[in-house]
Design a protein around this motif. Sequence first.
Motif, PDB file in Angstrom:
ATOM      1  N   VAL A  82       0.934  -1.056  -0.046  1.00  0.00           N
ATOM      2  CA  VAL A  82      -0.024  -0.032  -0.157  1.00  0.00           C
ATOM      3  C   VAL A  82       1.026   1.178   0.214  1.00  0.00           C
ATOM      4  CG1 VAL A  82      -1.744   1.512   1.183  1.00  0.00           C
ATOM      5  CG2 VAL A  82      -1.802  -1.180   1.103  1.00  0.00           C
ATOM      6  N   PHE A  83       0.561   2.254  -0.910  1.00  0.00           N
ATOM      7  CA  PHE A  83       1.238   3.268  -0.900  1.00  0.00           C
ATOM      8  C   PHE A  83       1.057   4.139   0.336  1.00  0.00           C
ATOM      9  CE2 PHE A  83       1.953   7.766  -2.298  1.00  0.00           C
ATOM     10  CZ  PHE A  83       3.161   7.813  -2.949  1.00  0.00           C
ATOM     11  N   PRO A  84       2.332   4.447   0.774  1.00  0.00           N
ATOM     12  CA  PRO A  84       2.451   5.081   2.176  1.00  0.00           C
ATOM     13  C   PRO A  84       2.162   6.773   1.943  1.00  0.00           C
ATOM     14  CG  PRO A  84       4.637   4.817   1.543  1.00  0.00           C
ATOM     15  CD  PRO A  84       3.759   4.108   0.396  1.00  0.00           C
ATOM     16  N   ALA A  85       0.838   7.056   1.555  1.00  0.00           N
ATOM     17  CA  ALA A  85       0.390   8.427   1.241  1.00  0.00           C
ATOM     18  C   ALA A  85       0.678   9.290   2.557  1.00  0.00           C
ATOM     19  CB  ALA A  85      -1.102   8.455   0.951  1.00  0.00           C
ATOM     20  N   ASP A  86       0.644   8.963   3.751  1.00  0.00           N
ATOM     21  CA  ASP A  86       0.736  10.075   4.812  1.00  0.00           C
ATOM     22  C   ASP A  86       1.882  10.480   4.887  1.00  0.00           C
ATOM     23  OD1 ASP A  86      -1.897   9.974   5.267  1.00  0.00           O
ATOM     24  OD2 ASP A  86      -1.925   8.609   6.946  1.00  0.00           O
ATOM     25  N   ARG A  87       2.957   9.238   4.791  1.00  0.00           N
ATOM     26  CA  ARG A  87       4.525   9.619   5.032  1.00  0.00           C
ATOM     27  C   ARG A  87       4.951  10.345   4.018  1.00  0.00           C
ATOM     28  NH1 ARG A  87       7.628   4.023   5.862  1.00  0.00           N
ATOM     29  NH2 ARG A  87       9.410   5.452   6.130  1.00  0.00           N
ATOM     30  N   VAL A  88       4.563  10.228   2.728  1.00  0.00           N
ATOM     31  CA  VAL A  88       4.966  11.101   1.584  1.00  0.00           C
ATOM     32  C   VAL A  88       4.438  12.463   1.694  1.00  0.00           C
ATOM     33  CG1 VAL A  88       4.868  11.396  -1.178  1.00  0.00           C
ATOM     34  CG2 VAL A  88       5.079   9.047  -0.100  1.00  0.00           C
ATOM     35  N   ASP A  89       3.107  12.590   2.173  1.00  0.00           N
ATOM     36  CA  ASP A  89       2.515  14.004   2.404  1.00  0.00           C
ATOM     37  C   ASP A  89       3.383  14.564   3.425  1.00  0.00           C
ATOM     38  OD1 ASP A  89       0.581  13.557   0.417  1.00  0.00           O
ATOM     39  OD2 ASP A  89      -0.931  12.998   1.996  1.00  0.00           O
ATOM     40  N   ASN A  90       3.659  14.139   4.182  1.00  0.00           N
ATOM     41  CA  ASN A  90       4.614  14.728   5.476  1.00  0.00           C
ATOM     42  C   ASN A  90       5.911  15.328   4.693  1.00  0.00           C
ATOM     43  OD1 ASN A  90       2.638  14.446   7.608  1.00  0.00           O
ATOM     44  ND2 ASN A  90       3.830  12.323   8.076  1.00  0.00           N
ATOM     45  N   ILE A  91       6.620  14.469   3.909  1.00  0.00           N
ATOM     46  CA  ILE A  91       7.753  15.021   3.364  1.00  0.00           C
ATOM     47  C   ILE A  91       7.601  16.135   2.538  1.00  0.00           C
ATOM     48  CG2 ILE A  91       9.639  14.171   1.869  1.00  0.00           C
ATOM     49  CD1 ILE A  91       9.250  11.366   2.546  1.00  0.00           C
ATOM     50  N   ILE A  92       6.416  15.999   1.658  1.00  0.00           N
ATOM     51  CA  ILE A  92       5.914  16.924   0.580  1.00  0.00           C
ATOM     52  C   ILE A  92       5.606  18.395   1.650  1.00  0.00           C
ATOM     53  CG2 ILE A  92       4.274  17.871  -0.741  1.00  0.00           C
ATOM     54  CD1 ILE A  92       4.036  14.773  -1.810  1.00  0.00           C
ATOM     55  N   SER A  93       4.917  18.169   2.472  1.00  0.00           N
ATOM     56  CA  SER A  93       4.690  19.388   3.323  1.00  0.00           C
ATOM     57  C   SER A  93       5.973  20.036   4.078  1.00  0.00           C
ATOM     58  CB  SER A  93       3.742  18.828   4.802  1.00  0.00           C
ATOM     59  OG  SER A  93       3.351  20.165   5.341  1.00  0.00           O
ATOM     60  N   ARG A  94       6.823  19.401   4.491  1.00  0.00           N
ATOM     61  CA  ARG A  94       7.976  19.853   5.005  1.00  0.00           C
ATOM     62  C   ARG A  94       8.868  20.416   4.083  1.00  0.00           C
ATOM     63  NH1 ARG A  94       9.381  21.172  10.492  1.00  0.00           N
ATOM     64  NH2 ARG A  94      11.831  21.316  10.816  1.00  0.00           N
ATOM     65  N   LEU A  95       9.095  19.820   3.093  1.00  0.00           N
ATOM     66  CA  LEU A  95       9.977  20.636   1.923  1.00  0.00           C
ATOM     67  C   LEU A  95       9.430  21.738   1.224  1.00  0.00           C
ATOM     68  CD1 LEU A  95      11.390  17.315   0.021  1.00  0.00           C
ATOM     69  CD2 LEU A  95      12.323  18.759   1.953  1.00  0.00           C
TER      70      LEU A  95
ATOM     71  N   ASP B 281       4.142  12.935  -8.066  1.00  0.00           N
ATOM     72  CA  ASP B 281       4.012  12.250  -9.256  1.00  0.00           C
ATOM     73  C   ASP B 281       3.897  10.658  -8.971  1.00  0.00           C
ATOM     74  OD1 ASP B 281       3.722  14.081 -10.972  1.00  0.00           O
ATOM     75  OD2 ASP B 281       5.815  14.186 -11.623  1.00  0.00           O
ATOM     76  N   ALA B 282       4.725  10.380  -7.612  1.00  0.00           N
ATOM     77  CA  ALA B 282       4.818   9.053  -7.360  1.00  0.00           C
ATOM     78  C   ALA B 282       3.485   8.605  -6.729  1.00  0.00           C
ATOM     79  CB  ALA B 282       5.767   8.972  -6.187  1.00  0.00           C
ATOM     80  N   GLY B 283       2.693   9.369  -6.045  1.00  0.00           N
ATOM     81  CA  GLY B 283       1.396   9.065  -5.726  1.00  0.00           C
ATOM     82  C   GLY B 283       0.398   8.842  -6.850  1.00  0.00           C
ATOM     83  N   LYS B 284       0.544   9.645  -7.723  1.00  0.00           N
ATOM     84  CA  LYS B 284      -0.425   9.722  -8.657  1.00  0.00           C
ATOM     85  C   LYS B 284      -0.193   8.383  -9.796  1.00  0.00           C
ATOM     86  CE  LYS B 284      -0.508  14.648  -9.415  1.00  0.00           C
ATOM     87  NZ  LYS B 284      -0.134  15.899 -10.438  1.00  0.00           N
ATOM     88  N   ALA B 285       0.961   7.938  -9.559  1.00  0.00           N
ATOM     89  CA  ALA B 285       1.447   6.799 -10.497  1.00  0.00           C
ATOM     90  C   ALA B 285       1.164   5.413  -9.730  1.00  0.00           C
ATOM     91  CB  ALA B 285       2.991   6.814 -10.659  1.00  0.00           C
ATOM     92  N   VAL B 286       0.598   5.508  -8.762  1.00  0.00           N
ATOM     93  CA  VAL B 286       0.295   4.034  -7.949  1.00  0.00           C
ATOM     94  C   VAL B 286      -0.538   3.215  -8.996  1.00  0.00           C
ATOM     95  CG1 VAL B 286      -1.028   2.935  -6.068  1.00  0.00           C
ATOM     96  CG2 VAL B 286       0.319   5.014  -5.481  1.00  0.00           C
TER      97      VAL B 286
END
Length: 436
Positions: free
Chosen positions: A191-204, A389-394
């Motif tokens: 399962v794509f870890p959307a929450d973890r990726v969103d946290n990285i995106i938010s911080r950056l 893009d990684a999230g969209k590519a799931v």
Amino acid sequence: MAHYSTNEPIYALATPCSPSALAVIRASGDGVLALLAPCFTGRLSGRPSSMAVHGYLVDGNGRRIDEVMVIKYEEGHGYTGEEAFEIMCHGSLPVIRMISRMLESLGIREAERGEFTYRAFMHGRMDLTEAEAVEEIVSARTERAGSEALARLSGAIKAEADAAKDEILDILASVEVQLDYGEDDVPEEWVFPADRVDNIISRLSMIASTYSSSRLYSHGASVVLIGRTNAGKSSLYNAILKENRAIVSDEEGTTRDYIESDASIGGIPVRLFDTAGIRDGGGSVEKEGIRRSMDLMKSADLIVYVLDGDEADDYPDDGNTLHVRSKRDITGLDERLSFSSLTGEGLSDVIAAIKEKLISSDAELSSVPHIDSERQLDALNETVAALKDAGKAVPMGEDVVAMYLQSALSSLGELTGEVTNDDVLERLFSSFCLGK
């Protein structure tokens, strides 16, 4: 890198080239201590690294050049990571020239701009964000710009990049586990870890959003005061500068051309312009002054439109205009942004409003390090875009997701300098001052 190399010793004057009490000349490269030894009466061998040694510099004939202190740095201890020394001499220009000639006679060439910091980067003493911070500290125009650059020099951006990198690598590893197994042998559904990726995106993204404010504090902004004749522009100009720089008179058209001065508004370095009053009529000189004022407004970061007390406000606001009323002591316009040049009432509110208009509130983020480099901004934005893009590519499959995660890692590598090219390095370091 045509202009930079690490296989020959270099030197440069690290202090301004002007008469002074002291000057510092630094040198770096394999074997520089041995090269200096015959021309220095102090003993460097056997002394610990970073120790200052007193003595005299002498030329090839044994004639004394100057009484100096030499600080030696063994390999791995100095700024560049190479064997190095720093000469603290008298700040006499003839002395500096003689020492320079002596060093060149020893086979130590004059360094290019930024070459010391380039060597520090190449030897792993700092990453690219820290290297950029060196020049940002030198060129800082405000205390805030200096403190933010110092945070970057201390590795604040690198720490954020490393944390994001570790998270992305962990996620990528979980994706590649799926790719390593056959379709029927996958241990469990991924399962794509959307929450973890969103946290990285938010911080950056938060770090990227600091770029505009940091540029304001380091490079400043242009603020243009405009309005009709006798509206109070020159009075506001003088009040902000705290000096009688512009002529204030009841006579219309006193300011025929714009005048400008440096000012600090809320810690932001500002180029403040007082312009010719806008009106119909007037002579050819005044009309030319109005035309120049209009041209100036096109490139302004902020236009402050000054109105004469109860004057009707019909000036359009395109987003970078602040409307301010003068003569508050007469009109008593407490409910609107106004000031009195006589009593000073409301002036602090006007200055605060100018600062607020210049800088967006979401950029005043204290929880993340601030950036002052367009290169860093581009790398952060590219990283964020790849993660989105990684999230969209799931739906397309784990192999496509992995490709975008790799792209995000590559962009982070460009941020810190792990992934870069010679053209980027040469353009960056050649903008530095000599001796850095």
